[in-house]
Design a protein around this motif. Structure first.
Motif, PDB file in Angstrom:
ATOM      1  N   ALA A  46       3.107 -11.326  -3.525  1.00  0.00           N
ATOM      2  CA  ALA A  46       2.621 -10.514  -4.639  1.00  0.00           C
ATOM      3  C   ALA A  46       1.147 -10.182  -4.464  1.00  0.00           C
ATOM      4  CB  ALA A  46       2.849 -11.258  -5.957  1.00  0.00           C
ATOM      5  N   TYR A  47       0.368 -11.171  -4.035  1.00  0.00           N
ATOM      6  CA  TYR A  47      -1.058 -10.928  -3.803  1.00  0.00           C
ATOM      7  C   TYR A  47      -1.248  -9.906  -2.682  1.00  0.00           C
ATOM      8  CZ  TYR A  47      -6.037 -11.804  -3.152  1.00  0.00           C
ATOM      9  OH  TYR A  47      -7.387 -11.646  -3.045  1.00  0.00           O
ATOM     10  N   ALA A  48      -0.484 -10.070  -1.594  1.00  0.00           N
ATOM     11  CA  ALA A  48      -0.599  -9.154  -0.460  1.00  0.00           C
ATOM     12  C   ALA A  48      -0.233  -7.727  -0.861  1.00  0.00           C
ATOM     13  CB  ALA A  48       0.286  -9.625   0.691  1.00  0.00           C
ATOM     14  N   ILE A  49       0.791  -7.577  -1.705  1.00  0.00           N
ATOM     15  CA  ILE A  49       1.170  -6.251  -2.189  1.00  0.00           C
ATOM     16  C   ILE A  49       0.019  -5.634  -2.976  1.00  0.00           C
ATOM     17  CG2 ILE A  49       2.679  -5.031  -3.817  1.00  0.00           C
ATOM     18  CD1 ILE A  49       4.899  -6.997  -2.965  1.00  0.00           C
ATOM     19  N   GLY A  50      -0.611  -6.457  -3.802  1.00  0.00           N
ATOM     20  CA  GLY A  50      -1.768  -5.971  -4.553  1.00  0.00           C
ATOM     21  C   GLY A  50      -2.868  -5.460  -3.645  1.00  0.00           C
ATOM     22  N   VAL A  51      -3.117  -6.179  -2.552  1.00  0.00           N
ATOM     23  CA  VAL A  51      -4.169  -5.772  -1.602  1.00  0.00           C
ATOM     24  C   VAL A  51      -3.808  -4.448  -0.945  1.00  0.00           C
ATOM     25  CG1 VAL A  51      -5.432  -6.378   0.487  1.00  0.00           C
ATOM     26  CG2 VAL A  51      -4.823  -8.162  -1.154  1.00  0.00           C
ATOM     27  N   VAL A  52      -2.582  -4.341  -0.439  1.00  0.00           N
ATOM     28  CA  VAL A  52      -2.153  -3.148   0.296  1.00  0.00           C
ATOM     29  C   VAL A  52      -2.195  -1.912  -0.598  1.00  0.00           C
ATOM     30  CG1 VAL A  52      -0.224  -2.049   1.496  1.00  0.00           C
ATOM     31  CG2 VAL A  52      -0.755  -4.445   1.939  1.00  0.00           C
ATOM     32  N   VAL A  53      -1.740  -2.062  -1.832  1.00  0.00           N
ATOM     33  CA  VAL A  53      -1.716  -0.930  -2.765  1.00  0.00           C
ATOM     34  C   VAL A  53      -3.108  -0.638  -3.314  1.00  0.00           C
ATOM     35  CG1 VAL A  53      -0.830  -0.115  -4.988  1.00  0.00           C
ATOM     36  CG2 VAL A  53       0.686  -1.310  -3.400  1.00  0.00           C
ATOM     37  N   GLY A  54      -3.820  -1.696  -3.681  1.00  0.00           N
ATOM     38  CA  GLY A  54      -5.094  -1.517  -4.358  1.00  0.00           C
ATOM     39  C   GLY A  54      -6.208  -0.984  -3.487  1.00  0.00           C
ATOM     40  N   ALA A  55      -6.201  -1.322  -2.199  1.00  0.00           N
ATOM     41  CA  ALA A  55      -7.315  -0.911  -1.327  1.00  0.00           C
ATOM     42  C   ALA A  55      -7.514   0.607  -1.328  1.00  0.00           C
ATOM     43  CB  ALA A  55      -7.104  -1.443   0.086  1.00  0.00           C
ATOM     44  N   ARG A  98      -0.973 -12.295 -10.082  1.00  0.00           N
ATOM     45  CA  ARG A  98      -1.312 -12.341  -8.657  1.00  0.00           C
ATOM     46  C   ARG A  98      -1.481 -10.929  -8.086  1.00  0.00           C
ATOM     47  NH1 ARG A  98      -3.686 -15.952  -5.988  1.00  0.00           N
ATOM     48  NH2 ARG A  98      -2.445 -15.738  -4.095  1.00  0.00           N
ATOM     49  N   VAL A  99      -0.605 -10.016  -8.498  1.00  0.00           N
ATOM     50  CA  VAL A  99      -0.756  -8.619  -8.053  1.00  0.00           C
ATOM     51  C   VAL A  99      -2.085  -8.067  -8.549  1.00  0.00           C
ATOM     52  CG1 VAL A  99       0.147  -6.272  -8.258  1.00  0.00           C
ATOM     53  CG2 VAL A  99       1.731  -8.184  -7.921  1.00  0.00           C
ATOM     54  N   LEU A 100      -2.404  -8.329  -9.822  1.00  0.00           N
ATOM     55  CA  LEU A 100      -3.647  -7.838 -10.416  1.00  0.00           C
ATOM     56  C   LEU A 100      -4.863  -8.408  -9.686  1.00  0.00           C
ATOM     57  CD1 LEU A 100      -4.826  -6.145 -12.737  1.00  0.00           C
ATOM     58  CD2 LEU A 100      -4.805  -8.214 -14.152  1.00  0.00           C
ATOM     59  N   ALA A 101      -4.814  -9.696  -9.341  1.00  0.00           N
ATOM     60  CA  ALA A 101      -5.938 -10.319  -8.628  1.00  0.00           C
ATOM     61  C   ALA A 101      -6.088  -9.747  -7.222  1.00  0.00           C
ATOM     62  CB  ALA A 101      -5.737 -11.834  -8.555  1.00  0.00           C
ATOM     63  N   GLY A 102      -4.973  -9.331  -6.610  1.00  0.00           N
ATOM     64  CA  GLY A 102      -5.027  -8.789  -5.258  1.00  0.00           C
ATOM     65  C   GLY A 102      -5.478  -7.342  -5.190  1.00  0.00           C
ATOM     66  N   LEU A 103      -5.304  -6.590  -6.280  1.00  0.00           N
ATOM     67  CA  LEU A 103      -5.634  -5.160  -6.259  1.00  0.00           C
ATOM     68  C   LEU A 103      -7.067  -4.865  -5.783  1.00  0.00           C
ATOM     69  CD1 LEU A 103      -3.895  -3.825  -9.516  1.00  0.00           C
ATOM     70  CD2 LEU A 103      -3.303  -3.271  -7.139  1.00  0.00           C
ATOM     71  N   PRO A 104      -8.099  -5.583  -6.275  1.00  0.00           N
ATOM     72  CA  PRO A 104      -9.466  -5.237  -5.865  1.00  0.00           C
ATOM     73  C   PRO A 104      -9.885  -5.786  -4.513  1.00  0.00           C
ATOM     74  CG  PRO A 104      -9.519  -7.012  -7.460  1.00  0.00           C
ATOM     75  CD  PRO A 104      -8.082  -6.611  -7.334  1.00  0.00           C
ATOM     76  N   HIS A 105      -9.057  -6.631  -3.882  1.00  0.00           N
ATOM     77  CA  HIS A 105      -9.444  -7.315  -2.639  1.00  0.00           C
ATOM     78  C   HIS A 105      -9.915  -6.337  -1.566  1.00  0.00           C
ATOM     79  CE1 HIS A 105      -8.525 -10.544   0.558  1.00  0.00           C
ATOM     80  NE2 HIS A 105      -8.837  -9.452   1.231  1.00  0.00           N
ATOM     81  N   GLY A 106      -9.025  -5.444  -1.145  1.00  0.00           N
ATOM     82  CA  GLY A 106      -9.360  -4.531  -0.052  1.00  0.00           C
ATOM     83  C   GLY A 106     -10.462  -3.563  -0.416  1.00  0.00           C
ATOM     84  N   ALA A 107     -10.416  -3.048  -1.654  1.00  0.00           N
ATOM     85  CA  ALA A 107     -11.451  -2.108  -2.084  1.00  0.00           C
ATOM     86  C   ALA A 107     -12.816  -2.782  -2.101  1.00  0.00           C
ATOM     87  CB  ALA A 107     -11.109  -1.550  -3.465  1.00  0.00           C
ATOM     88  N   PHE A 108     -12.859  -4.060  -2.541  1.00  0.00           N
ATOM     89  CA  PHE A 108     -14.142  -4.756  -2.575  1.00  0.00           C
ATOM     90  C   PHE A 108     -14.713  -4.912  -1.178  1.00  0.00           C
ATOM     91  CE2 PHE A 108     -17.036  -8.276  -2.408  1.00  0.00           C
ATOM     92  CZ  PHE A 108     -17.817  -8.109  -3.544  1.00  0.00           C
ATOM     93  N   PHE A 109     -13.885  -5.387  -0.229  1.00  0.00           N
ATOM     94  CA  PHE A 109     -14.384  -5.567   1.126  1.00  0.00           C
ATOM     95  C   PHE A 109     -14.723  -4.222   1.774  1.00  0.00           C
ATOM     96  CE2 PHE A 109     -12.395  -9.853   0.994  1.00  0.00           C
ATOM     97  CZ  PHE A 109     -13.518 -10.570   1.386  1.00  0.00           C
ATOM     98  N   GLY A 110     -13.978  -3.177   1.420  1.00  0.00           N
ATOM     99  CA  GLY A 110     -14.273  -1.865   1.971  1.00  0.00           C
ATOM    100  C   GLY A 110     -15.620  -1.349   1.502  1.00  0.00           C
ATOM    101  N   VAL A 111     -15.827  -1.373   0.188  1.00  0.00           N
ATOM    102  CA  VAL A 111     -17.107  -0.922  -0.370  1.00  0.00           C
ATOM    103  C   VAL A 111     -18.219  -1.882   0.042  1.00  0.00           C
ATOM    104  CG1 VAL A 111     -18.386  -0.465  -2.499  1.00  0.00           C
ATOM    105  CG2 VAL A 111     -15.976   0.191  -2.327  1.00  0.00           C
TER     106      VAL A 111
END
Length: 401
Positions: A46-55, A98-111
């Motif tokens: 669920a966390y990984a899905i959040g990262v992939v979608v959210g980034a 868990r999905v919600l917590a994962g959503l900002p992961h990729g975007a945060f590291f990207g920015v």
């Protein structure tokens, strides 16, 4: 070192802790919410899905938001996601948290990677990005073991409450220490999407998917290999994972200066070393001391690939690097999921607990082949980690007063 890098590293520490701690808390969550451990494993996915979608999604939605404000907003979403996880009354809402917590992961590291690269002189940008990533690696040495121990003794909800507190501290540090980037200097969504169509950016993302999948083909089953093949007790697994985190930290420290000096050779060398290490691991895993050394080396050479890959996509998307930078973390999480799945397929096929090492070596070789093809077809100079074409194209940053 600019203090803003410390704020980014603290944020990365919190993100890294919540990403990996669930693996150690699955039995506790399963028992508390009356479900099975395999079902509780969906919380990792669920966390990984959040990262992939959210980034890409959050980066696109925030393309006109000044980067400092975007970082604070992303960390706020991260904090809310972890708080929702801590307060979830049932398994379904915990999945949502868990999905919600994962959503900002990729975007945060990207920015964050774009901001970090512009806090320092041009010849130190890879080191700045690697410094931010140190928060992620240190989380595997300190954050994950401590948070796991906390969850096992005080309940898994306490772990996510503590991570939420780290998120609040990170928000305050970002607001106080990160310089401003004026709103007018953002390229906009169309320019960011256009950068993703660059062939070198696409090849860089593919390199991340295949190359880093080689790491997770083994890491996902490292605990089982150590107990079933090497002969360690279950109590030693935490030490083994901490050694892997130490290797990651060493890899990040080495990768920064090397990438600043020669980006593509660092990428080629780390992928080649990863393939060799994975093949060797098939033999060293049978000897305790050699297995422990191999775990450290695997963490080091595996994480050495992340900084040059991050700088590569930022370099090739030079006038609109944010979305490409964030998408790189989607690629890493696809690598995590794909590598774990392929390693599991090999074990299920009856090839043995050590078979993921050879699967990982093949994936690393494929990643190296893609990287070599990209280097050969690249018409632009690839010797350094240049992110922007000229000083005129680089956003000017003003210190917070």
């Amino acid at each position: 070192m600019p203090l803003a890098l410390l704020a980014l590293a603290v944020s990365a520490f919190g993100i890294g802790t919540t990403e990996f701690v669930m693996m150690g808390l699955l039995p506790n969550v399963a028992g508390d919410l009356d479900t099975s451990v395999p079902t509780a494993g969906y919380l990792v996915s669920a966390y990984a899905i959040g990262v992939v979608v959210g980034a890409p999604l959050l980066t696109a939605l925030g393309s006109r938001i000044p980067r400092k404000r975007m970082l604070v907003l992303l960390m706020a979403l991260f904090t809310v996601g972890n708080l929702a996880s801590a307060l979830a009354p049932n398994f379904g809402l915990l999945i949502a948290g868990r999905v919600l917590a994962g959503l900002p992961h990729g975007a945060f590291f990207g920015v964050g990677a774009v901001v970090a690269s512009r806090l320092v002189s041009e010849d130190r940008r890879a080191r700045a990005v690697a410094t931010m990533f140190l928060g992620l690696t240190i989380a595997n040495i300190v954050g994950v073991p401590v948070a796991t121990l906390l969850g096992q003794n005080l309940g898994w909800r306490a772990t996510f409450l503590v991570v939420s507190a780290i998120g609040v501290v990170a928000m305050a540090a970002l607001a106080r220490l990160v310089p401003q980037v004026s709103h007018e200097q953002h390229g906009g969504l169309r320019q960011e999407l256009g950068a993703l169509r660059d062939r070198q950016v696409i090849l860089g993302l593919l390199t991340a998917v295949f190359g880093f999948a080689g790491v997770f083909a083994v890491y996902s089953y490292l605990a089982s290999m150590m107990t079933e093949v090497t002969g360690f007790g279950e109590s030693t697994v935490t030490l083994v994972l901490a050694l892997f985190g130490i290797g990651m930290t060493l890899g990040a420290l080495v990768a920064g200066p090397l990438t600043d000096r020669a980006l593509r050779p660092t990428l080629y060398g780390s992928l080649a070393a990863l393939a060799v290490t994975l093949v060797a691991f098939d033999f060293t895993v049978h000897v305790k001391w050699a297995a422990l050394v191999s775990v450290v080396v695997l963490g080091a050479v595996g994480f050495m690939t992340t900084t040059p890959l991050q700088m590569l996509v930022m370099n090739k998307a030079q006038h609109a690097p944010t979305l490409a930078s964030a998408s790189n973390h989607s690629a890493f999480n696809l690598a995590n999921a794909g590598g774990a799945w392929l390693g599991g397929v090999a074990i299920a096929a009856g090839w043995g607990w050590t078979s993921p090492t050879l699967v990982g070596a093949v994936l690393a070789v494929i990643g190296l082949a893609i990287a070599l093809i990209a280097g050969r077809t690249d018409r632009a100079p690839a010797g350094g980690s240049r992110v922007v074409a000229s000083s005129e194209s680089m956003p000017q940053m003003s210190e917070v007063r």
